[in-house]
Motif scaffolding. Structure first.
Motif, mmCIF file in Angstrom:
data_model
loop_
_atom_site.group_PDB
_atom_site.id
_atom_site.type_symbol
_atom_site.label_atom_id
_atom_site.label_comp_id
_atom_site.label_asym_id
_atom_site.label_seq_id
_atom_site.Cartn_x
_atom_site.Cartn_y
_atom_site.Cartn_z
ATOM 1 N N LEU A 49 0.744 -1.356 0.029
ATOM 2 C CA LEU A 49 -0.141 0.151 -0.045
ATOM 3 C C LEU A 49 0.834 1.216 0.004
ATOM 4 C CD1 LEU A 49 -2.730 -1.116 2.727
ATOM 5 C CD2 LEU A 49 -3.052 -0.591 0.169
ATOM 6 N N THR A 50 0.365 2.278 -0.769
ATOM 7 C CA THR A 50 1.011 3.626 -0.686
ATOM 8 C C THR A 50 0.436 4.296 0.435
ATOM 9 O OG1 THR A 50 -0.689 4.782 -2.173
ATOM 10 C CG2 THR A 50 1.011 3.578 -3.131
ATOM 11 N N PRO A 51 1.101 5.598 0.791
ATOM 12 C CA PRO A 51 0.305 6.474 1.832
ATOM 13 C C PRO A 51 -1.118 6.636 1.674
ATOM 14 C CG PRO A 51 2.467 7.229 1.419
ATOM 15 C CD PRO A 51 2.057 6.501 0.490
ATOM 16 N N PHE A 52 -1.703 6.694 0.530
ATOM 17 C CA PHE A 52 -2.819 6.825 -0.151
ATOM 18 C C PHE A 52 -3.737 5.713 -0.301
ATOM 19 C CE2 PHE A 52 0.026 10.050 -1.461
ATOM 20 C CZ PHE A 52 -0.269 11.086 -0.549
ATOM 21 N N ASP A 53 -3.323 4.435 0.126
ATOM 22 C CA ASP A 53 -4.057 3.237 0.039
ATOM 23 C C ASP A 53 -4.231 2.848 -1.477
ATOM 24 O OD1 ASP A 53 -3.910 3.063 3.016
ATOM 25 O OD2 ASP A 53 -6.114 3.597 3.180
ATOM 26 N N ASP A 54 -3.191 3.420 -2.317
ATOM 27 C CA ASP A 54 -3.579 2.785 -3.546
ATOM 28 C C ASP A 54 -2.272 1.410 -3.376
ATOM 29 O OD1 ASP A 54 -4.996 4.739 -4.750
ATOM 30 O OD2 ASP A 54 -3.417 6.071 -4.663
ATOM 31 N N ILE A 55 -2.518 0.676 -4.401
ATOM 32 C CA ILE A 55 -1.653 -0.455 -4.582
ATOM 33 C C ILE A 55 -1.450 -0.909 -6.027
ATOM 34 C CG2 ILE A 55 -3.450 -2.075 -4.370
ATOM 35 C CD1 ILE A 55 -1.581 -3.960 -2.843
ATOM 36 N N ALA A 56 -0.109 -1.046 -6.353
ATOM 37 C CA ALA A 56 -0.030 -1.098 -7.672
ATOM 38 C C ALA A 56 -0.641 -2.299 -8.333
ATOM 39 C CB ALA A 56 1.781 -1.180 -7.958
ATOM 40 N N ALA A 57 -0.853 -2.389 -9.546
ATOM 41 C CA ALA A 57 -1.570 -3.530 -10.102
ATOM 42 C C ALA A 57 -0.447 -4.628 -10.229
ATOM 43 C CB ALA A 57 -2.268 -3.243 -11.416
ATOM 44 N N ASP A 58 0.646 -4.255 -10.489
ATOM 45 C CA ASP A 58 1.907 -5.167 -10.788
ATOM 46 C C ASP A 58 2.566 -5.458 -9.507
ATOM 47 O OD1 ASP A 58 2.845 -2.722 -10.590
ATOM 48 O OD2 ASP A 58 4.446 -3.046 -12.153
ATOM 49 N N ASN A 59 2.065 -5.392 -8.250
ATOM 50 C CA ASN A 59 2.898 -5.699 -7.009
ATOM 51 C C ASN A 59 3.027 -7.076 -6.985
ATOM 52 O OD1 ASN A 59 1.084 -6.889 -4.685
ATOM 53 N ND2 ASN A 59 -0.418 -5.775 -6.052
ATOM 54 N N PRO A 60 4.126 -7.597 -6.173
ATOM 55 C CA PRO A 60 4.375 -9.148 -6.452
ATOM 56 C C PRO A 60 3.519 -10.188 -5.656
ATOM 57 C CG PRO A 60 5.945 -7.799 -5.119
ATOM 58 C CD PRO A 60 5.054 -6.741 -5.547
ATOM 59 N N TRP A 61 2.506 -9.532 -4.646
ATOM 60 C CA TRP A 61 1.891 -10.255 -3.925
ATOM 61 C C TRP A 61 0.380 -10.738 -4.282
ATOM 62 C CZ3 TRP A 61 4.499 -5.913 -1.567
ATOM 63 C CH2 TRP A 61 5.686 -6.184 -0.876
ATOM 64 N N GLY A 62 -0.178 -9.784 -5.227
ATOM 65 C CA GLY A 62 -1.563 -9.983 -5.612
ATOM 66 C C GLY A 62 -2.305 -10.339 -4.676
ATOM 67 N N CYS A 63 -3.246 -11.207 -5.082
ATOM 68 C CA CYS A 63 -4.368 -11.665 -4.089
ATOM 69 C C CYS A 63 -3.941 -13.307 -3.281
ATOM 70 C CB CYS A 63 -5.919 -12.071 -4.997
ATOM 71 S SG CYS A 63 -5.587 -13.174 -6.261
ATOM 72 N N THR A 64 -2.925 -13.552 -3.418
ATOM 73 C CA THR A 64 -2.541 -14.749 -2.705
ATOM 74 C C THR A 64 -1.811 -14.496 -1.571
ATOM 75 O OG1 THR A 64 -0.495 -14.935 -4.121
ATOM 76 C CG2 THR A 64 -2.742 -15.840 -5.075
ATOM 77 N N GLY A 65 -1.554 -15.729 -0.553
ATOM 78 C CA GLY A 65 -0.874 -15.550 0.432
ATOM 79 C C GLY A 65 -1.471 -15.219 1.661
ATOM 80 N N ASP A 66 -0.865 -15.774 2.825
ATOM 81 C CA ASP A 66 -1.574 -15.425 4.279
ATOM 82 C C ASP A 66 -0.246 -15.498 5.363
ATOM 83 O OD1 ASP A 66 -4.552 -15.533 4.279
ATOM 84 O OD2 ASP A 66 -4.148 -17.212 2.952
ATOM 85 N N PHE A 405 17.705 -7.841 1.351
ATOM 86 C CA PHE A 405 16.189 -8.118 1.371
ATOM 87 C C PHE A 405 15.877 -9.249 0.455
ATOM 88 C CE2 PHE A 405 17.207 -3.617 1.958
ATOM 89 C CZ PHE A 405 16.597 -3.389 2.935
ATOM 90 N N ASP A 406 14.917 -9.837 0.449
ATOM 91 C CA ASP A 406 14.291 -10.833 -0.390
ATOM 92 C C ASP A 406 13.801 -10.261 -1.800
ATOM 93 O OD1 ASP A 406 11.996 -12.343 -1.633
ATOM 94 O OD2 ASP A 406 12.489 -13.825 -0.266
ATOM 95 N N PRO A 407 14.246 -10.714 -2.880
ATOM 96 C CA PRO A 407 14.031 -10.077 -4.284
ATOM 97 C C PRO A 407 12.511 -9.766 -4.273
ATOM 98 C CG PRO A 407 15.348 -12.003 -4.427
ATOM 99 C CD PRO A 407 14.992 -12.099 -2.918
ATOM 100 N N VAL A 408 11.632 -10.527 -3.561
ATOM 101 C CA VAL A 408 10.171 -10.170 -3.806
ATOM 102 C C VAL A 408 9.963 -8.736 -3.125
ATOM 103 C CG1 VAL A 408 7.786 -10.915 -3.297
ATOM 104 C CG2 VAL A 408 9.382 -12.662 -3.973
ATOM 105 N N LEU A 409 10.661 -8.659 -1.821
ATOM 106 C CA LEU A 409 10.396 -7.409 -1.208
ATOM 107 C C LEU A 409 10.927 -6.305 -1.981
ATOM 108 C CD1 LEU A 409 9.290 -5.803 1.006
ATOM 109 C CD2 LEU A 409 11.674 -6.446 2.229
ATOM 110 N N VAL A 410 12.168 -6.423 -2.617
ATOM 111 C CA VAL A 410 12.607 -5.349 -3.491
ATOM 112 C C VAL A 410 11.626 -4.925 -4.460
ATOM 113 C CG1 VAL A 410 14.669 -4.740 -5.017
ATOM 114 C CG2 VAL A 410 15.024 -6.043 -3.102
#
Length: 440
Positions: A49-66, A405-410
């Motif tokens: 999330l950005t400070p404005f609660d936007d999230i990039a469409a190409d972020n590496p996490w998407g809708c998966t993971g817990d 850092f983990d490459p996914v975090l980068v």
């Protein structure tokens, strides 16, 4: 949970993200006690999330993971004197479902770095965070900076705030009206570094709540308006020997009084400082503060008693034991940063300096802008990034730092910063300040 907690109080499980926002889950009775013991679920994409609660469409996490928010019982807090019922909760590590630390947890990142510092070099880091913030919405009369008038007009707010900070075990050493309009600064005693970061996270929320209860709003934005002074988050640090618990930051025989180990540590920070800014000054508005002649450290440099230096040796009170009082201040950080990530990357950079045995940087005297280009080059003094894009480029282009850092975090950092840059690039300075002040 303490038995005296008001039964109407929600319990909070909290984490602090890459952009310094404290987020979490909140539990009423009877679920509160169980949540404080067992933790709760969390989502990887929250970190994008950005400070404005936007999230990039190409972020590496998407809708998966817990993930899990795993509460640390040592961080339990209860502000019994802050409003009806106060508020209570714990700070958390973010873990995988198997209980392992998650690569995107700033608190775990800091803990791991501190453990390496202790194990490899026998050093225990002591730290404290010095905070600047401004009050909006108050009907106070104008008063001179640093004056008794400015302090007394805010007496009700400051008493409420000091009581609440005492409740969470972080009673301030000093509260003062600062140079800016309705600006305050608070300083706190040093403590083990992880605890210092924990207290900094909670203290920001307590300040906000104390202001709200008075009908005001506290903002930590680096710049409230283009013309206003900046609000910083200065990080002070020193070292204890692991075995003797004696201070080892000062050496009276060394230049500047800086011990060999401290000099290596500082040199590592100076070397990597450009890439660290994406964590220490992580928002677009941060770079409206980091300007020359603003006492906010526009250059990567090391100085003694010099507020234009990014790292400075702090003054010691008369009669103080130099071994105990000697400490270093890192000044470019602001409160759009996470105390965990900001302090964590300083430790990582310091570790690089210790491993490479980098020599203590030359001491800067005066304003770096007054030096010639050749003089700055000879001292290794370089202009810090002037924008979030420059900070991101410095980070992505620094292999030493990205390998922490983990490459996914980068990739997550990259996509989030690009999203924020695109959102803010058309805003004029006044709009940029206004939008970030609304969040921070």
């Amino acid at each position: 949970m303490h038995e005296d907690h008001d039964t109407t109080t929600l319990g909070a499980l909290l984490t602090n993200d890459l952009i310094g926002i404290t987020r979490g889950r909140f539990f009423p009775l009877p679920a509160r006690a169980r949540a404080m013991q067992k933790g709760c679920g969390w989502v990887p994409a929250n970190l994008g999330l950005t400070p404005f609660d936007d999230i990039a469409a190409d972020n590496p996490w998407g809708c998966t993971g817990d993930l899990r928010l795993s509460p640390d019982p040592d961080t339990e807090f209860y502000t019994r004197r802050l409003g009806e019922g106060g508020f209570t909760g714990m700070l958390c590590d973010i873990t995988t479902l198997t209980g392992a630390p998650w690569y995107g947890c700033g608190r775990s990142f800091l803990k791991a770095a501190l453990e390496e510092l202790k194990t490899e070099f026998g050093l225990i880091l002591q730290a404290t965070f010095e905070m600047e913030f401004q009050i909006t919405g108050a009907s106070w009369d104008a008063a001179p900076a640093f004056s008794m008038q400015a302090m007394r007009r805010a007496d009700g707010f400051c008493r409420t705030l000091t009581d609440a900070l005492t409740d969470i075990g972080n009673a301030p050493e000093i509260v003062l009206p600062e140079y800016g309009a309705d600006q305050f600064e608070m300083a706190f005693p040093p403590r083990p570094a992880l605890e210092a970061a924990d207290k900094a996270v909670l203290t920001r929320e307590v300040i906000r709540e104390a202001a709200r209860l008075q009908g005001y709003r506290a903002t930590f934005t680096p710049k409230l308006t283009p013309e206003s002074v900046g609000n910083g988050l200065h990080i002070h640090f020193s070292f204890l020997d692991r075995d003797t618990l004696q201070p080892v930051t000062h050496d009276p025989a060394a230049p500047g009084g800086v011990s060999k180990a401290c000099g290596h540590f500082v040199a590592g920070i100076v070397k990597q400082m450009h890439a660290l800014m994406v964590f220490c000054a992580p928002t677009a508005v941060s770079y409206m503060r980091l300007l020359p002649h603003h006492w906010s450290s526009a250059y990567a440099s090391f100085g003694a008693l010099n507020r234009e230096a990014a790292l400075r040796i702090c003054p010691m009170p008369p009669g103080a034991d130099p071994a105990k009082a000697f400490n270093i201040e890192f000044r470019p950080t602001d409160s759009t940063s996470s105390p965990y990530w900001a302090l964590g990357v300083l430790v990582r950079a310091g570790l690089e300096g210790l491993r490479q045995q980098r020599p203590t940087p030359p001491l800067l005297h005066g304003d770096p802008e007054a030096l010639t280009d050749a003089e700055r080059l000879g001292m290794g003094i370089t202009r810090l990034p002037a924008s979030l894009q420059e900070a991101l480029d410095a980070f992505i282009g620094n292999k030493t730092v990205t390998e922490w850092f983990d490459p996914v975090l980068v990739d997550g950092i990259r996509t989030a910063k690009i999203c924020e840059i695109h959102k803010t690039e058309s805003w004029n300075p006044a709009e940029l300040c206004r939008q970030y002040a609304r969040i921070y």
